[in-house]
Structure formats: structure tokens, C-alpha cells
Design an enzyme around this catalytic site. Sequence first.
Site: not given
Length: 360
Positions: A259, A263, A273
Amino acid sequence: MKRSLENIENQFEMFQILNEKGEIVNEDAMPDLSDDDLKEIMRRMVYTRILDQRSIALNRQGRLGFYAPTAGQEASQLGSHYALEKEDFILPGYRDVPQLIWHGLPLYQAFLFSRGHFHGNQMPEGVNAVSPQIIIGAQITQAAGVGIGMKKRGKDAIAITYTGDGGASQGDFYEGINFAGAFNAQAVFVVQNNRYAISVPVEKQSAAKTIAQKAVAAGIEGIQVDGMDVLAVYAATKDARERAINGEGPTLIETMTYRYGPHTMAGDDPTRYRTEETDNEWEAKDPIVRFRTFLENKGLWSEEEENEVIEQAKEEVKAAIKKADEQPKQKVTELMDIMYEELPASLQEQREEYEAKESK
């Protein structure tokens, strides 16, 4: 024991048909798709990418509510959906709204779902699907049940469900695939491994080298697929569907995808991250760029055709959000009315209080 595990892991090599350069590398596995089919798949992927961009913009304007970006996962989502029939039943996760739209859910209702409006969860007649599951993994056990129902009714149809790699760490995942295997359900379980369960890398979720190998413990078929290769995803799903309706059992499909966005739009920051190097690596595998190159080399796609799809998507999104804006605002009393056939006495008093407030 170590050798046995290695032997199992080595069986799950990633299935690919179209490489990153848009070249066919597995001619024998090439699906039987017409030129019109190939162009329609491309049209859907381009349309969905624009829908994603517009949805992000609408979210930032405060015109949508919950939204999980889909860019990067078009091949995984739409390649698998294109292998389905109208009679098949979709049990999606919250990132899988595109499959619902291409299965028949009107776009304005998809926007209402994002806003939390109950009408966005009401599937039109003939659309075999449930609204996206917010509880991670819950749809997997449900799909096992629907797939068993298809079998008991003698239907030439399947239940297909989607989750992310994080969903494969849930108890419902193991229960669902085990139950489906035990009862030979007509079901296909798609795990879209986009590498991060929100912010947790897949390597920290499981010691298994693949998610696909988890099918072994459930006694069902498992396959890992290049999730940026729409042809491979289509071929794997079509094969899984045919085997399911022929009584050969369910399949677990792991699609290796990514992706590009956060999120969800609810405050996630992927730069905390994910590294720029990782993002660049996966952007080079973009499923739309790859498939575009393949079609252009066959003389089936042009910049003009793509621009037409882009403009169509923009206009339809504009019309759909306008229609969503025109829907009456939902009332608390309406939520109570559609939740129960007979309202419990404990809620009757609350309903009367809200009805009094809403009448002012």
C-alpha cells in the site's frame, strides 16, 4: 524437523506471469483473456487509482469519514475480482471497497459507508456481498460459513474473503481456514500481504516465511502470488474458484503487494515505520505501470484511452459525492428501528427520548 519445514517452505515460490518490465515470464500460465478483457482490467485499475486519489482528497476536506487507501493494491484487488462471477459472494475487509463497487455497489453508497451512514451498508438487490468488516479477521470465519452454505445448496458459486497480513495473525484466520478445510467449503481466502499490519512488519508477526504455507496445517491448497501482477492474481483466483465449485476444497491465496499510502487516513504516518528505500523499491513494481507497458507493447492501450478513463472517474466521483450529500442525514431512531425487529423494552425509553429531540 528442520528439513521438513524447509521442504514445505520451498514449495511456496511466488507465482508470477508478468514481470516488473511488463514482460511475460510464464507463458504456460497465461490466462485465456480476450483483448477486450485485458483492456477492461486496465480500465478498472486506472479508474480505481483515481477513485483512491479523490477519496483521499475528500477525506482531507472533511467530506468522507473512515478511509483506507488502496493505491498499490489494484492488481491484487481487481485481478482477483475479475475472476469472479456475479453469483459469488464477497466478504471484504475495510480496504476492499473497490471490489464491492465493481461487484455492483453504487459509488455514492460507498461514500455513505465511509461516513458511517446505514444506507452505505445496505447492499442493493442482486449484489452478493456484505459491508466491509472493521473487526480484523472476523470475515474469515464468516466466509467459511457462506462457502459451506454454497456447497449445501449445490450452488456453482463461491465465497471469497479478503484480509491483510495482520489479519493472518488473528485467531479467526486459523479457525476459518481450518473449518473451511474440514467441511470442504466453496471458499477462497485472499491475504493481501502489504508488508505492514498498520506499522508492524510482517517479519515480526510470524516466523513463517510465507503466509501461504499456513494452508498446509489446515489441509487446504495454498499459493503465494505476485500481487503487483494482475494476470497472476487473476489466474490464481480463477483456478481456486474452479476447484472450489468442483468439490476440490478451499484455497488460501497470499498476494505479495504494497500500500503506497498510510494504513488509513485516521492519523497513520508510514514514514515512521517505512523507509524511503522500501517505498521506492515497491513503486518500481507499480501494478498499473507494469500492465500499461504490457498492453502498450501489444498495441491495446494508449495515453488517450487512459485519459478518458481518468476523466470518467473524476466526473463519476463528483456526481457520486453530490448524491451522497443529498441523502437525508441518518437519525438515531432510524438506527434503532433497523437494528431490531422488535425493540427491547430497555431501548424503548431511549428511542422516545431521541424521537423527541429529532422532532424539534
